[in-house]
Design a protein around this motif. Structure first.
Motif, PDB file in Angstrom:
ATOM      1  N   ILE A 194      -1.935 -11.770  -5.508  1.00 43.86           N
ATOM      2  CA  ILE A 194      -2.865 -12.670  -4.797  1.00 43.86           C
ATOM      3  C   ILE A 194      -4.129 -11.974  -4.330  1.00 43.86           C
ATOM      4  O   ILE A 194      -5.127 -12.620  -4.055  1.00 43.86           O
ATOM      5  CB  ILE A 194      -2.165 -13.341  -3.593  1.00 43.86           C
ATOM      6  CG1 ILE A 194      -1.545 -12.269  -2.681  1.00 43.86           C
ATOM      7  CG2 ILE A 194      -1.132 -14.365  -4.061  1.00 43.86           C
ATOM      8  CD1 ILE A 194      -1.030 -12.818  -1.364  1.00 43.86           C
ATOM      9  N   LYS A 195      -4.104 -10.655  -4.161  1.00 42.88           N
ATOM     10  CA  LYS A 195      -5.269  -9.905  -3.681  1.00 42.88           C
ATOM     11  C   LYS A 195      -5.940 -10.616  -2.503  1.00 42.88           C
ATOM     12  O   LYS A 195      -7.121 -10.979  -2.577  1.00 42.88           O
ATOM     13  CB  LYS A 195      -6.275  -9.701  -4.817  1.00 42.88           C
ATOM     14  CG  LYS A 195      -5.758  -8.831  -5.946  1.00 42.88           C
ATOM     15  CD  LYS A 195      -6.916  -8.436  -6.841  1.00 42.88           C
ATOM     16  CE  LYS A 195      -6.546  -7.428  -7.905  1.00 42.88           C
ATOM     17  NZ  LYS A 195      -7.710  -6.932  -8.645  1.00 42.88           N
ATOM     18  N   ASP A 196      -5.199 -10.829  -1.448  1.00 37.60           N
ATOM     19  CA  ASP A 196      -5.708 -11.554  -0.287  1.00 37.60           C
ATOM     20  C   ASP A 196      -6.270 -10.560   0.735  1.00 37.60           C
ATOM     21  O   ASP A 196      -5.526  -9.937   1.496  1.00 37.60           O
ATOM     22  CB  ASP A 196      -4.576 -12.389   0.321  1.00 37.60           C
ATOM     23  CG  ASP A 196      -5.090 -13.248   1.457  1.00 37.60           C
ATOM     24  OD1 ASP A 196      -6.198 -13.815   1.314  1.00 37.60           O
ATOM     25  OD2 ASP A 196      -4.411 -13.333   2.491  1.00 37.60           O
ATOM     26  N   VAL A 197      -7.586 -10.427   0.703  1.00 36.00           N
ATOM     27  CA  VAL A 197      -8.219  -9.402   1.542  1.00 36.00           C
ATOM     28  C   VAL A 197      -8.009  -9.701   3.026  1.00 36.00           C
ATOM     29  O   VAL A 197      -7.799  -8.788   3.831  1.00 36.00           O
ATOM     30  CB  VAL A 197      -9.730  -9.293   1.207  1.00 36.00           C
ATOM     31  CG1 VAL A 197     -10.406  -8.263   2.098  1.00 36.00           C
ATOM     32  CG2 VAL A 197      -9.916  -8.910  -0.268  1.00 36.00           C
ATOM     33  N   ALA A 198      -7.996 -10.964   3.390  1.00 34.72           N
ATOM     34  CA  ALA A 198      -7.882 -11.320   4.807  1.00 34.72           C
ATOM     35  C   ALA A 198      -6.600 -10.769   5.425  1.00 34.72           C
ATOM     36  O   ALA A 198      -6.612 -10.222   6.525  1.00 34.72           O
ATOM     37  CB  ALA A 198      -7.937 -12.837   4.971  1.00 34.72           C
ATOM     38  N   THR A 199      -5.487 -10.884   4.702  1.00 31.73           N
ATOM     39  CA  THR A 199      -4.222 -10.382   5.241  1.00 31.73           C
ATOM     40  C   THR A 199      -3.887  -8.995   4.713  1.00 31.73           C
ATOM     41  O   THR A 199      -2.852  -8.435   5.063  1.00 31.73           O
ATOM     42  CB  THR A 199      -3.056 -11.324   4.874  1.00 31.73           C
ATOM     43  OG1 THR A 199      -3.024 -11.461   3.450  1.00 31.73           O
ATOM     44  CG2 THR A 199      -3.241 -12.689   5.504  1.00 31.73           C
ATOM     45  N   GLY A 200      -4.745  -8.448   3.857  1.00 32.60           N
ATOM     46  CA  GLY A 200      -4.508  -7.117   3.316  1.00 32.60           C
ATOM     47  C   GLY A 200      -3.411  -7.079   2.262  1.00 32.60           C
ATOM     48  O   GLY A 200      -2.958  -6.004   1.875  1.00 32.60           O
ATOM     49  N   ARG A 201      -2.984  -8.237   1.766  1.00 34.13           N
ATOM     50  CA  ARG A 201      -1.836  -8.257   0.848  1.00 34.13           C
ATOM     51  C   ARG A 201      -2.259  -8.345  -0.611  1.00 34.13           C
ATOM     52  O   ARG A 201      -3.045  -9.214  -0.982  1.00 34.13           O
ATOM     53  CB  ARG A 201      -0.916  -9.441   1.168  1.00 34.13           C
ATOM     54  CG  ARG A 201      -0.197  -9.307   2.505  1.00 34.13           C
ATOM     55  CD  ARG A 201       0.655 -10.533   2.770  1.00 34.13           C
ATOM     56  NE  ARG A 201      -0.130 -11.745   2.620  1.00 34.13           N
ATOM     57  CZ  ARG A 201       0.378 -12.921   2.219  1.00 34.13           C
ATOM     58  NH1 ARG A 201       1.646 -13.029   1.917  1.00 34.13           N
ATOM     59  NH2 ARG A 201      -0.405 -13.972   2.107  1.00 34.13           N
ATOM     60  N   TYR A 202      -1.707  -7.437  -1.423  1.00 32.85           N
ATOM     61  CA  TYR A 202      -1.969  -7.438  -2.864  1.00 32.85           C
ATOM     62  C   TYR A 202      -1.091  -8.475  -3.564  1.00 32.85           C
ATOM     63  O   TYR A 202      -1.524  -9.149  -4.482  1.00 32.85           O
ATOM     64  CB  TYR A 202      -1.686  -6.050  -3.421  1.00 32.85           C
ATOM     65  CG  TYR A 202      -1.884  -5.916  -4.910  1.00 32.85           C
ATOM     66  CD1 TYR A 202      -3.157  -5.803  -5.452  1.00 32.85           C
ATOM     67  CD2 TYR A 202      -0.791  -5.892  -5.771  1.00 32.85           C
ATOM     68  CE1 TYR A 202      -3.344  -5.666  -6.816  1.00 32.85           C
ATOM     69  CE2 TYR A 202      -0.971  -5.754  -7.140  1.00 32.85           C
ATOM     70  CZ  TYR A 202      -2.247  -5.646  -7.659  1.00 32.85           C
ATOM     71  OH  TYR A 202      -2.428  -5.508  -9.007  1.00 32.85           O
ATOM     72  N   ILE A 203       0.151  -8.533  -3.133  1.00 34.37           N
ATOM     73  CA  ILE A 203       1.072  -9.531  -3.708  1.00 34.37           C
ATOM     74  C   ILE A 203       1.581 -10.451  -2.602  1.00 34.37           C
ATOM     75  O   ILE A 203       1.564 -10.095  -1.421  1.00 34.37           O
ATOM     76  CB  ILE A 203       2.321  -8.890  -4.365  1.00 34.37           C
ATOM     77  CG1 ILE A 203       2.988  -7.903  -3.389  1.00 34.37           C
ATOM     78  CG2 ILE A 203       1.984  -8.254  -5.683  1.00 34.37           C
ATOM     79  CD1 ILE A 203       4.412  -7.595  -3.703  1.00 34.37           C
TER      80      ILE A 203
ATOM     81  N   ASP B 230       3.814  -4.836   0.249  1.00 33.00           N
ATOM     82  CA  ASP B 230       2.867  -5.787  -0.348  1.00 33.00           C
ATOM     83  C   ASP B 230       1.396  -5.433  -0.120  1.00 33.00           C
ATOM     84  O   ASP B 230       0.520  -6.170  -0.554  1.00 33.00           O
ATOM     85  CB  ASP B 230       3.153  -7.213   0.150  1.00 33.00           C
ATOM     86  CG  ASP B 230       3.061  -7.341   1.671  1.00 33.00           C
ATOM     87  OD1 ASP B 230       2.795  -6.337   2.349  1.00 33.00           O
ATOM     88  OD2 ASP B 230       3.270  -8.462   2.177  1.00 33.00           O
ATOM     89  N   LEU B 231       1.127  -4.328   0.568  1.00 40.84           N
ATOM     90  CA  LEU B 231      -0.270  -4.050   0.913  1.00 40.84           C
ATOM     91  C   LEU B 231      -1.001  -3.251  -0.170  1.00 40.84           C
ATOM     92  O   LEU B 231      -2.227  -3.293  -0.252  1.00 40.84           O
ATOM     93  CB  LEU B 231      -0.359  -3.290   2.236  1.00 40.84           C
ATOM     94  CG  LEU B 231       0.271  -3.985   3.453  1.00 40.84           C
ATOM     95  CD1 LEU B 231       0.074  -3.143   4.701  1.00 40.84           C
ATOM     96  CD2 LEU B 231      -0.296  -5.389   3.642  1.00 40.84           C
TER      97      LEU B 231
ATOM     98  N   ALA C 161      -2.748   0.966   8.052  1.00 36.99           N
ATOM     99  CA  ALA C 161      -2.701   2.036   9.057  1.00 36.99           C
ATOM    100  C   ALA C 161      -1.329   2.068   9.730  1.00 36.99           C
ATOM    101  O   ALA C 161      -0.722   3.135   9.879  1.00 36.99           O
ATOM    102  CB  ALA C 161      -3.800   1.829  10.096  1.00 36.99           C
ATOM    103  N   ILE C 162      -0.829   0.907  10.111  1.00 34.73           N
ATOM    104  CA  ILE C 162       0.489   0.853  10.767  1.00 34.73           C
ATOM    105  C   ILE C 162       1.573   1.311   9.790  1.00 34.73           C
ATOM    106  O   ILE C 162       2.456   2.101  10.139  1.00 34.73           O
ATOM    107  CB  ILE C 162       0.790  -0.579  11.269  1.00 34.73           C
ATOM    108  CG1 ILE C 162      -0.232  -1.005  12.333  1.00 34.73           C
ATOM    109  CG2 ILE C 162       2.215  -0.685  11.793  1.00 34.73           C
ATOM    110  CD1 ILE C 162      -0.159  -0.237  13.636  1.00 34.73           C
ATOM    111  N   LEU C 163       1.486   0.867   8.552  1.00 37.26           N
ATOM    112  CA  LEU C 163       2.516   1.255   7.593  1.00 37.26           C
ATOM    113  C   LEU C 163       2.510   2.758   7.310  1.00 37.26           C
ATOM    114  O   LEU C 163       3.564   3.371   7.182  1.00 37.26           O
ATOM    115  CB  LEU C 163       2.371   0.456   6.292  1.00 37.26           C
ATOM    116  CG  LEU C 163       3.389  -0.685   6.259  1.00 37.26           C
ATOM    117  CD1 LEU C 163       2.901  -1.853   7.081  1.00 37.26           C
ATOM    118  CD2 LEU C 163       3.728  -1.106   4.872  1.00 37.26           C
TER     119      LEU C 163
END
Ligand code: FMN
Lengths: 321, 422
Positions: A143-152, B66-67, B279-281
């Motif tokens: 998903i590459k969701d920059v707002a939540t920092g999540r790649y998947i 997931d980051l 950073a937290i992770l």
């Protein structure tokens, strides 16, 4: 409807140029796919790698290597074949094979080959694991969701939690879902022991004649694609019917088997792809029996349905927010 | 003649070095990305292309991480495909000795060597604990010490298979009992190149005994020199010369028009690499406990790290902190002295780029590392897929060539020849 055409390559060359020349001939002739024979202990290269080596240099033809489920790790099989699908942009298949030979077991250090029934059951489990791993990522998991920092979105990745008699595999895959979703699974089937047991999309069968082919087609569930194996120009008696003659005679044979039996296509076991691309293929095209497919993925070429992901939530199952 | 520098291109991997959030970031799985980076590396006359491997997706706090980038292709398959789009570039893959079998893997590496005309390399890794084992028949069957026994015997076994020239073999040792016909004739390199990436005493000893090169994580110049000496001093007892084992750390770099410009870019990249969540992770990886209740913009935790190395909070990644309490104390002291938040501190103490400056400065520093025996070359880890090495190839490589420390054309046909190991 036209007949589908594949070739079975059984070469032992370690020269990349040999494979490139052979598979390009098939690609340019519009053949539907090529299978690459393999087994442990043979003189010859690893078939999955041969397929990967030619993938970037070909455009249309399906690439279907043999890979053995006995002694091997289903996890590695799944990721290797998914990767073949990525590097070929949706043209990968897998011909499943079991190994009954004690000499092969000794190569791997697993010394007691199981009875054939158990090896087939194990192959069935391996196919199940391989297929689940292919589905273990949903197509839109990245998903590459920059707002939540999540790649998947990890909710779109799935543990497969397979536990069987021979192995258990946790998952998910380390490879994102391949372009075809489910690359094409094929198996050589000499009888119901295989075609009733294995969850393959394509069966290679070995009828003795057109009537035998019709009988076989009648015994296999209609969703399966059935290819009749023919050894072209062979002199050694084997499991498949052998043909020796002119391209016109071979076209006659294909035409009559196809009309009588309802097989979807033919897999021609050849020494050299040029043996059929020079004479047979133009002849079948002239008769309107063969037409290269315009589709880009192997599933599409074979007329297999879009592979629905077993883990993806169906629209009706998505809870209303 | 000065030492010649070895250069390799690391495909950006599954940790926070890789900046996926940048608009220029391309696919991590499409073959186009692999082809692009491999062609770039070959344009830059690099020795080899490098792929890491992890046989299970990383988890933190029991959840799939997931980051960072998640997912990558199967090593052997994608390297074999890359042989089709390159001619000279070595193709190095990380493959786990614990979850492969010698006959099968030696055959695959021989196949790669044949189908690439002598460009195969294997980075031998063992694996972190039983975590990977849940994806395999054998489960988590080896502890740390036994993993190196297996890895050593695996390499010895593979070399015997390669030496069999396709013929009959029978091998019995503590880990393997196999026999039959190998089926692959001697490949162009004879033996594909062996790299090793373990850092413990067992890992270093394995490298000294068996490997052609080490992928190291020692990149501070003094630390790198100590590591270099330590490993090269182990060679004599195996009858090996110092130049038969190459030390190649993984390093990152940032180029700028001026040194100040490069520093600014480097800081910007670091902020991209370390989001508040990341950073937290990363802090949890040292503290080894759930810190999700902490604010990344706030101060460091005052609790101590949890010292349970058998049950680490991150799974699927090699341990990075041999002394958690000591490192935590250092981090706290630094954060207090400079009044840094968790995120600012993590940006400073983890993963800072190793070489930052103008192309001229970076070329000079790389050369200094090699000429003063901190290493023999570098595996360059860029933060952008797939174009992250373009600037290095365009700007730094010509300067290294001018200095006379990097090739101006491929001289050998095999990777072994290009590495000077033939
Ligand atoms: C620079 C470096 C890179 C590594 N890359 C990988 C990798 O890609 N895949 C993997 O499974 N392990 C990797 N490892 C882990 C090592 O193979 C080894 O399992 C780990 O370092 C534990 O062994 P040790 O205690 O000897 O260091 C890497 C280690 C280092 C130092």
């Amino acid at each position: 409807m036209t007949v589908q055409l594949a070739v079975a390559l059984n070469g032992d060359s370690f020269d990349a140029g040999h494979w490139i020349r052979q598979v390009r001939l098939a690609d340019e002739a519009g053949l539907d796919f090529v299978t690459f024979e393999d087994r442990f202990g043979r003189h010859g290269p690893d078939a999955v790698q041969v397929a990967a080596r030619v993938a970037p240099l070909t455009r249309h033809v399906g690439l279907v290597p043999v890979a053995t489920t006995t002694h091997t790790e289903p996890f590695h099989l799944s990721t290797a074949l998914a990767t073949l699908d990525w590097v070929s942009r949706g043209r990968a298949g897998w011909q499943v094979r079991i190994s009954t030979d004690p000499a092969e077991a000794a190569l791997l250090g697993r010394r007691r080959p199981l009875p054939v029934e158990d090896l087939l059951a194990e192959a069935g489990d391996a196919i199940e694991v391989v297929r689940r791993l292919w589905d273990s990522w949903e197509d839109d998991a990245i998903i590459k969701d920059v707002a939540t920092g999540r790649y998947i979105d990890r909710d779109r990745l799935h543990y497969i939690d397979f536990a069987g008699a021979h192995f258990s595999v946790k998952g998910p895959s380390i490879v994102p879902r391949p372009p075809q979703g489910q690359p094409v699974v094929a198996a050589l089937a000499h009888g119901p022991q295989v075609w009733d047991a294995l969850d393959a999309d394509v069966f290679f069968v070995t009828p003795a004649d057109a009537d035998d082919a019709a009988r076989i087609v009648g015994r296999i569930v209609p969703e399966k694609k059935i290819f009749a194996d023919l050894t072209v120009g062979g002199h050694v008696p084997g499991d498949a019917a052998t043909f020796n003659g002119t391209p016109g005679q071979l076209a006659d044979l294909i035409q009559s088997w196809w009309t009588v039996s309802g097989v979807d296509g033919f897999r021609l076991r050849v020494g050299d792809v040029a043996d059929i691309t020079e004479g047979l293929v133009p002849e079948l095209r002239r008769r309107g029996l063969f037409q290269p497919s315009a589709h880009t993925t192997l599933r599409e070429r074979l007329g297999l349905p879009v592979a629905v992901n077993r883990y993806a939530a169906r629209p009706e199952e998505i809870p209303v927010a | 003649m000065p030492k010649q520098i070895i250069l390799a291109a690391h495909f950006p991997g599954v940790n926070n070095t890789t900046v996926w959030s940048d608009p220029r970031a391309g696919s991590q799985i499409d073959f186009d990305s692999f082809e692009y980076l491999a062609r770039t590396a070959e344009r830059g006359l690099f020795d080899f292309f490098f792929l890491a491997e992890g046989l299970r997706l990383r988890e933190q706090r029991g959840l799939i991480h997931d980051l960072d980038v998640v997912g990558r292709p199967d090593t052997i398959t994608v390297l074999t495909a890359l042989a089709a789009v390159t001619e000279h570039l070595g193709l190095a893959g990380t493959l786990n000795a614990t979850y492969h079998e010698p006959y099968e893997l030696a055959r695959q590496l021989a196949t790669l060597d044949h189908l690439s005309g002598g460009r195969a390399a294997w980075n031998v890794v063992t694996s972190p604990g039983a975590f990977f084992g849940e994806n395999f028949r054998r489960g988590g069957f080896l502890d740390h010490a036994d993993r190196y026994v297996r890895a050593g015997e695996f390499i010895e076994t593979a070399r015997k298979l390669w030496d069999s020239d396709g013929g009959d073999f029978a091998i019995r040792n503590s880990q393997f009992d196999i026999e039959g016909r190998f089926g692959a004739p001697r490949s162009p390199q004879g033996h594909p190149i062996i790299l090793q990436a373990g850092d413990s005493d067992g890992g270093r000893e394995l490298a000294a005994k068996h490997s052609d090169a080490i992928f190291s994580r020692h990149h501070q110049i003094d630390d790198a020199r100590r590591f270099y000496r330590d490993v090269k001093d182990r060679l004599a007892k195996y009858g090996r010369t110092e130049d038969s084992l190459k030390i190649i750390p993984g390093v990152s770099y940032v180029l700028g028009d001026s040194d100040a410009d490069a520093q600014e870019k480097a800081h910007h990249i670091r902020r991209q690499q370390v989001s508040p969540q990341t950073a937290i992770l990363l802090l949890e990886q040292l503290w080894n406990t759930d810190l999700s209740g902490y604010d990344a913009e706030g101060p460091l935790p005052d609790i101590d790290p949890v010292l349970d190395e058998d049950d680490t909070i991150i799974k699927g990644r090699a341990g990075m902190y041999p002394d958690r309490l000591k490192t935590a104390a250092e981090w706290r002291a630094r954060a207090e002295a400079k009044n840094l938040s968790i995120r600012e501190l993590v940006i400073e103490v983890t993963g800072r780029q190793n070489f930052i400056g103008t192309a001229a400065r970076v070329a000079e520093q790389l050369d200094e590392y090699v000429q003063t025996d901190a290493c023999d070359g570098f595996i360059l880890v860029s933060h952008l897929t797939p174009a992250g090495l373009d600037d290095f190839v365009d700007q730094v490589v010509p300067l290294l060539q001018e200095r006379g420390v990097f090739r101006t054309a491929y001289s050998g046909t095999t990777l072994r020849e290009n590495l000077g190991l033939a």
